[in-house]
Design a protein around this motif. Structure first.
Motif, PDB file in Angstrom:
ATOM      1  N   ILE A 563       0.858  -1.183   0.000  1.00 16.74           N
ATOM      2  CA  ILE A 563       0.000   0.000   0.000  1.00 16.74           C
ATOM      3  C   ILE A 563       0.894   1.233   0.000  1.00 16.74           C
ATOM      4  N   HIS A 564       0.779   2.023  -1.054  1.00 16.30           N
ATOM      5  CA  HIS A 564       1.610   3.212  -1.204  1.00 16.30           C
ATOM      6  C   HIS A 564       0.860   4.208  -2.067  1.00 16.30           C
ATOM      7  N   GLU A 565       1.075   5.485  -1.812  1.00 14.75           N
ATOM      8  CA  GLU A 565       0.354   6.505  -2.568  1.00 14.75           C
ATOM      9  C   GLU A 565       0.633   6.409  -4.062  1.00 14.75           C
ATOM     10  N   TYR A 566       1.860   6.105  -4.463  1.00 16.55           N
ATOM     11  CA  TYR A 566       2.154   6.087  -5.901  1.00 16.55           C
ATOM     12  C   TYR A 566       1.520   4.885  -6.595  1.00 16.55           C
ATOM     13  N   LYS A 567       1.213   3.827  -5.843  1.00 19.39           N
ATOM     14  CA  LYS A 567       0.537   2.675  -6.435  1.00 19.39           C
ATOM     15  C   LYS A 567      -0.963   2.922  -6.585  1.00 19.39           C
ATOM     16  N   ARG A 568      -1.475   3.929  -5.952  1.00 19.89           N
ATOM     17  CA  ARG A 568      -2.784   4.518  -6.172  1.00 19.89           C
ATOM     18  C   ARG A 568      -3.959   3.572  -5.896  1.00 19.89           C
ATOM     19  N   GLN A 569      -3.882   2.853  -4.779  1.00 21.88           N
ATOM     20  CA  GLN A 569      -5.064   2.121  -4.342  1.00 21.88           C
ATOM     21  C   GLN A 569      -6.237   3.077  -4.138  1.00 21.88           C
ATOM     22  N   LEU A 570      -5.930   4.336  -3.801  1.00 18.57           N
ATOM     23  CA  LEU A 570      -6.984   5.318  -3.576  1.00 18.57           C
ATOM     24  C   LEU A 570      -7.755   5.610  -4.861  1.00 18.57           C
ATOM     25  N   LEU A 571      -7.094   5.584  -6.000  1.00 18.03           N
ATOM     26  CA  LEU A 571      -7.797   5.766  -7.271  1.00 18.03           C
ATOM     27  C   LEU A 571      -8.796   4.631  -7.488  1.00 18.03           C
ATOM     28  N   ASN A 572      -8.395   3.443  -7.141  1.00 14.91           N
ATOM     29  CA  ASN A 572      -9.286   2.281  -7.224  1.00 14.91           C
ATOM     30  C   ASN A 572     -10.506   2.482  -6.319  1.00 14.91           C
ATOM     31  N   VAL A 573     -10.279   2.982  -5.110  1.00 13.60           N
ATOM     32  CA  VAL A 573     -11.384   3.230  -4.180  1.00 13.60           C
ATOM     33  C   VAL A 573     -12.334   4.283  -4.744  1.00 13.60           C
ATOM     34  N   LEU A 574     -11.774   5.324  -5.366  1.00 16.96           N
ATOM     35  CA  LEU A 574     -12.630   6.353  -5.973  1.00 16.96           C
ATOM     36  C   LEU A 574     -13.527   5.742  -7.045  1.00 16.96           C
ATOM     37  N   HIS A 575     -12.997   4.818  -7.809  1.00 19.76           N
ATOM     38  CA  HIS A 575     -13.837   4.152  -8.812  1.00 19.76           C
ATOM     39  C   HIS A 575     -14.926   3.314  -8.145  1.00 19.76           C
ATOM     40  N   LYS A 601       0.269  -4.659   2.567  1.00 18.34           N
ATOM     41  CA  LYS A 601       0.658  -4.088   3.852  1.00 18.34           C
ATOM     42  C   LYS A 601       1.104  -2.645   3.668  1.00 18.34           C
ATOM     43  N   ALA A 602       0.815  -1.830   4.679  1.00 14.73           N
ATOM     44  CA  ALA A 602       1.330  -0.468   4.745  1.00 14.73           C
ATOM     45  C   ALA A 602       2.483  -0.440   5.741  1.00 14.73           C
ATOM     46  N   ALA A 603       3.540   0.278   5.426  1.00 14.90           N
ATOM     47  CA  ALA A 603       4.639   0.429   6.383  1.00 14.90           C
ATOM     48  C   ALA A 603       4.095   0.969   7.694  1.00 14.90           C
ATOM     49  N   SER A 604       4.661   0.494   8.790  1.00 19.22           N
ATOM     50  CA  SER A 604       4.084   0.786  10.103  1.00 19.22           C
ATOM     51  C   SER A 604       4.004   2.275  10.419  1.00 19.22           C
ATOM     52  N   SER A 605       4.876   3.093   9.851  1.00 26.79           N
ATOM     53  CA  SER A 605       4.872   4.528  10.123  1.00 26.79           C
ATOM     54  C   SER A 605       4.249   5.350   8.998  1.00 26.79           C
ATOM     55  N   TYR A 606       3.609   4.704   8.041  1.00 27.33           N
ATOM     56  CA  TYR A 606       3.089   5.373   6.844  1.00 27.33           C
ATOM     57  C   TYR A 606       1.603   5.690   7.070  1.00 27.33           C
ATOM     58  N   HIS A 607       1.322   6.883   7.599  1.00 30.89           N
ATOM     59  CA  HIS A 607      -0.034   7.253   8.011  1.00 30.89           C
ATOM     60  C   HIS A 607      -1.008   7.225   6.844  1.00 30.89           C
ATOM     61  N   MET A 608      -0.645   7.825   5.707  1.00 25.95           N
ATOM     62  CA  MET A 608      -1.588   7.923   4.605  1.00 25.95           C
ATOM     63  C   MET A 608      -1.946   6.544   4.059  1.00 25.95           C
ATOM     64  N   ALA A 609      -0.968   5.664   3.961  1.00 24.10           N
ATOM     65  CA  ALA A 609      -1.251   4.310   3.481  1.00 24.10           C
ATOM     66  C   ALA A 609      -2.200   3.591   4.433  1.00 24.10           C
ATOM     67  N   ILE A 613      -6.126   1.963   3.811  1.00 24.93           N
ATOM     68  CA  ILE A 613      -6.624   0.654   4.255  1.00 24.93           C
ATOM     69  C   ILE A 613      -7.922   0.819   5.042  1.00 24.93           C
ATOM     70  N   ARG A 614      -7.939   1.798   5.930  1.00 23.25           N
ATOM     71  CA  ARG A 614      -9.148   2.005   6.735  1.00 23.25           C
ATOM     72  C   ARG A 614     -10.323   2.437   5.856  1.00 23.25           C
ATOM     73  N   LEU A 615     -10.054   3.298   4.872  1.00 27.43           N
ATOM     74  CA  LEU A 615     -11.114   3.733   3.972  1.00 27.43           C
ATOM     75  C   LEU A 615     -11.666   2.552   3.173  1.00 27.43           C
ATOM     76  N   ILE A 616     -10.805   1.674   2.704  1.00 28.85           N
ATOM     77  CA  ILE A 616     -11.267   0.490   1.977  1.00 28.85           C
ATOM     78  C   ILE A 616     -12.252  -0.307   2.835  1.00 28.85           C
ATOM     79  N   HIS A 617     -11.918  -0.475   4.102  1.00 26.07           N
ATOM     80  CA  HIS A 617     -12.808  -1.228   4.986  1.00 26.07           C
ATOM     81  C   HIS A 617     -14.115  -0.489   5.243  1.00 26.07           C
TER      82      HIS A 617
END
Length: 824
Positions: A563-575, A601-609, A613-617
């Motif tokens: 899970i990383h901003e550049y991989k853009r899971q958030l774009l998928n969620v927007l769809h 997985k999101a890195a343990s200190s990566y807040h946005m990632a 994950i929480r938004l997906i749920h």
């Protein structure tokens, strides 16, 4: 499982046993003699351990023969240094390699457990995080298969990165104690250990220096055998465990200071506890540097010891040793090899540097400057005082070379220097580890054609001007043995029948022969049936583990990766939200039923990632429980993504989401695994997506969005996310629902940071710039999926086009072009 053959095995009065009976006897003997378990009462775990011991013995015999042959031949070896080796479960691969897979499947039959149920007892080896580690594991498999004398070197992490669980929709990290019961696949090498030193001072003696270290740690070797397929060759993955010089501080213990006694042990052994310790603190950064140097030093000492035993001199080191640096984590190898040759083995500096530059090669895995590893000079001075002096000398000689080539170009010298001067402040000076790799290597490569091209045009443009012959491309690959033959037996059996045997596992180019079958209605039906069986298997897993019901006839839309901003899971969620809104307001037309599957997985200190994950749920909770939409749209997040879960998901996927911002993904290997298993790709012109398109045909892939040149143009002109937001009602509605708490009614401000990041803080990865085309392209996906015959035809063509993406091809390219080892 009825184990009743031991008396026959020991009797000379009966006919010889068949191969299957011998296997049954061997398992029974291990149950009794090694596991101390009664065969008729053996548990699945007992059976797993017994079977692993049977396989381990055969692998060990092959390993001994391989090492003897390489030693007698004084072979040129490739040593692959990587902080990650995501090897996954070993049992299935081992049985396949030694030709026992079919026999063991027949052995484990009702009323006992199946072989699959027995293999479930094995935990994934937690030695990596994502694509980098899985690539390294594929490469080891291919090195053995194509016949290279090869070793991998890494760290024997006790806990890996972390085990991911989900609590109230949020990622929770727990220790991944994969070694708590010891691995039956490792061979501890009690007599193989090296001392690794830290801190202290240096005393100079001309070209060499005497390092008076402040403390030291022992690196103990544990070997994993990596079998080749279609060959008896077995390669080695040697992992290092950190051990205190003494088990405890006995003096402290005897005075009753038990805490200090334990701290003595832990201070040293924490080096090999966890993959990538959190580097957001100074203590974490120092531990990570110690970890990198620990594995590098032990590995190089081991390599030199082996070479000296065989050759008695280091003057021919580069003729017999090739060392490959998988990303910058092992970059300190360049300085360490110089230290060992100059200080410990009295080689003149110039001769040592000549050897060094012919021995090392380096793979870069990122185009993002912020992701290139650097270390503070002050930290290296404290932890590795000898190495900072070596780095400064390498840098001075390199800059002298630059001056001779480009006299007076001070800006060039500043850009390529191994030392970032920190604006003139000593405390801010940093060592650029990628620059050290490039200067100390004879070959540098990217991992897809686009990545390699951009690498020499952007982050390493100056070095490419200095050393144009040094840069080249090696597109990644995956092993077809694990990622098709083992992960997808239904499709593999179909391919065996169609292609007339199993040799495609060793020659993936044979998949090209499937193109003609794409127009065969009977083959399309069989292909679709294999896919549906895999989807049903995944649906059963999701229902059992997550209590979410997925329709196996729906389109399985899969995005599985870190899970990383550049991989853009958030774009998928927007769809997903846009699709949900369209289903609610009646504007949806010809939508195929869809199950959207996330994992990573999101890195343990990566807040946005973690917020993603929480938004997906939260989105899943609304969508899956809405009776108006749940027959047409489901969303699920599968926790603790790793190799074994990937082996379950990849064969079931219909659609592969590869939607990173163009110019950010170096290559990807998940895209290759998914296409190999018959998924169609929706993706940007990024990484290896481009090469997949070129091989499967543009009409058989869904490419959308801005390409790299367009991304750069948008950024230079000034991206305007607010204008896109106000100009697209569907986008505005989706973002507003995130921002106003529609998916988080108990905490309406929960996702203000996501909303602000996209609209007010620049939308750095251009999700909104690609949104409209992405949604439109998803519409084309729906239309094709509703035409089942045409979908299956294109899926078959995708499988047929994956021959060039075999790791065997990649490794042969490395061997011939970089490592200079004959693969014939």
């Amino acid at each position: 499982m009825n184990l009743s053959w031991s008396t026959r095995l020991m009797s000379n009065a009966v006919p010889p046993l068949s191969e299957s009976e011998q296997l049954r006897c061997a398992v029974e003997q291990k149950l009794v003699g090694t596991i101390a378990a009664e065969p008729t009462r053996a548990t699945r775990a007992d059976l797993y351990l017994a079977l692993s011991q049977v396989a381990r013995e055969q692998l060990a015999e092959r390993w001994v023969r391989t090492q003897n042959a390489d030693r007698n031949n004084k072979a040129r070896r490739i040593y692959y240094l990587s902080m990650e080796f995501l090897i996954g479960r070993a049992m299935n691969n081992a049985l396949s390699a030694i030709g026992l897979r079919d026999q063991t499947t027949a052995l484990f039959t009702p009323p006992g457990p199946s072989l699959e149920e027995v293999m479930e007892c094995e935990p994934d080896a937690a030695l990596g995080n994502g694509g980098l580690g899985r690539l390294a594991a594929c490469f080891l498999d291919s090195m053995a298969t194509v016949g290279l004398p090869s070793w991998g070197y890494g760290v024997r992490y006790e806990y890996g990165m972390f085990a991911q669980s989900i609590l109230n929709g949020q990622q929770v990290e727990k220790p991944e104690a994969w070694l708590q019961d010891r691995s039956p696949w490792e061979f501890p090498r009690a007599n193989k250990h090296h001392t690794v030193r830290f801190g202290g001072t240096c005393e100079h003696h001309g070209e060499w220096a005497e390092w008076h270290a402040a403390d030291s740690v022992e690196a103990k070797a544990f070997d994993y055998v990596i079998p080749g397929h279609g060959t008896d060759r077995v390669s080695t993955l040697r992992l290092w465990k950190a051990a205190a010089p003494s088990e405890i501080d006995l003096g402290a213990f005897n005075t009753g200071d038990y805490q200090r006694a334990a701290e003595f042990k832990n201070r040293f052994e924490n080096i090999s506890w966890v993959l990538y310790p959190n580097d957001s603190t100074s203590a974490g950064r120092e531990l990570r540097l110690r970890q990198e140097y620990f594995f590098v030093s032990a590995s190089l000492q081991d390599i030199l010891e082996r070479h000296q035993a065989e050759h008695g001199t280091f003057s021919n080191l580069a003729e017999h040793v090739a060392i490959h640096l998988n990303d910058t984590h092992p970059a300190i190898s360049v300085a360490e090899l110089m230290r060992l040759l100059v200080d410990d083995h009295a080689m003149p500096w110039a001769a040592a540097w000549d050897q060094c530059r012919r021995i090392f090669s380096y793979t870069n895995h990122t185009l993002m400057p912020e992701a290139l590893e650097t270390w503070k000079v002050t930290l290296i001075q404290r932890v590795l005082p000898r190495h900072i002096l070596i780095i400064y000398r390498i840098n001075q000689e390199f800059l002298d070379e630059v001056v001779r080539l480009y006299p007076g170009d001070i800006d060039l010298m500043r850009r390529v220097s191994l030392i970032d001067d920190g604006g003139g402040h000593d405390k801010d000076k940093r060592v650029r580890m990628a620059n050290l790799c490039i200067v100390g290597s004879h070959r540098v490569n990217g991992v897809s054609q686009l990545h390699s091209d951009l690498m020499v045009q952007t982050i390493f443009a100056d070095f490419a001007r200095l050393y144009p012959e040094r840069f080249h491309n090696k597109t990644n690959g995956v092993t077809p043995r694990r990622w098709l033959a083992q992960a997808n037996p239904a499709l593999s059996t179909l391919l065996d029948d169609k292609l007339g045997g199993k040799d495609w596992r060793l020659d993936l180019d044979r998949l090209q022969e499937l193109r003609a079958s794409a127009d065969d209605a009977a083959f399309r039906t069989a292909f679709a049936a294999a896919k549906r069986g895999n989807k049903l298997r995944l649906a059963n897993y999701v229902a059992r583990e997550l209590a979410v019901n997925l329709d196996p006839d729906s389109l399985f839309d899969v995005q599985v990766k870190r899970i990383h901003e550049y991989k853009r899971q958030l774009l998928n969620v927007l769809h997903v939200i846009t699709r949900y809104n369209a289903l609610l307001d009646g504007s949806a037309r010809d939508y195929a039923p869809r199950s959207v599957i996330f994992a990573g997985k999101a890195a343990s200190s990566y807040h946005m990632a973690k917020q993603v994950i929480r938004l997906i749920h939260d989105v899943a909770a609304v969508v899956n429980n809405d009776p108006r939409t749940r027959d047409l749209l489901r969303v699920v997040f599968i926790p603790n993504y790793g190799v074994s879960i990937a082996e379950l998901i990849m064969p079931a996927a219909n659609l592969s989401e590869q939607i990173s911002t163009a110019g950010t993904e170096a290559s990807g290997t998940g895209n290759m695994k998914l296409s190999l298993n018959g998924a169609l790709t929706i993706g940007t012109e990024d990484g290896a997506n481009i090469e997949i398109r070129d091989n499967v045909g543009a009409e058989n892939i869904f490419i959308f969005g801005n390409n790299t040149a367009q991304v750069n143009a948008i950024r230079q002109a000034g991206h305007q996310p607010l204008a896109l937001y106000h100009g697209d009602p569907a986008l505005k509605e989706a973002l507003d629902r995130i921002d106003t708490g529609f998916f988080s009614p108990g905490e309406r401000s929960r996702y203000h940071d996501i909303f602000n990041c996209l609209l007010h803080y620049g939308d750095h990865y251009l999700l909104l710039a690609d949104y409209a085309d992405y949604v439109a392209t998803q519409g084309r996906v729906d239309a094709l999926y509703l035409n089942s015959d045409e979908w299956q035809r294109k899926a078959i063509i995708n499988v047929a086009g994956m021959g060039p993406f075999s790791a065997d091809r990649t490794i042969r390219d490395y061997a011939n072009d970089t490592w200079h080892i004959d693969t014939n």
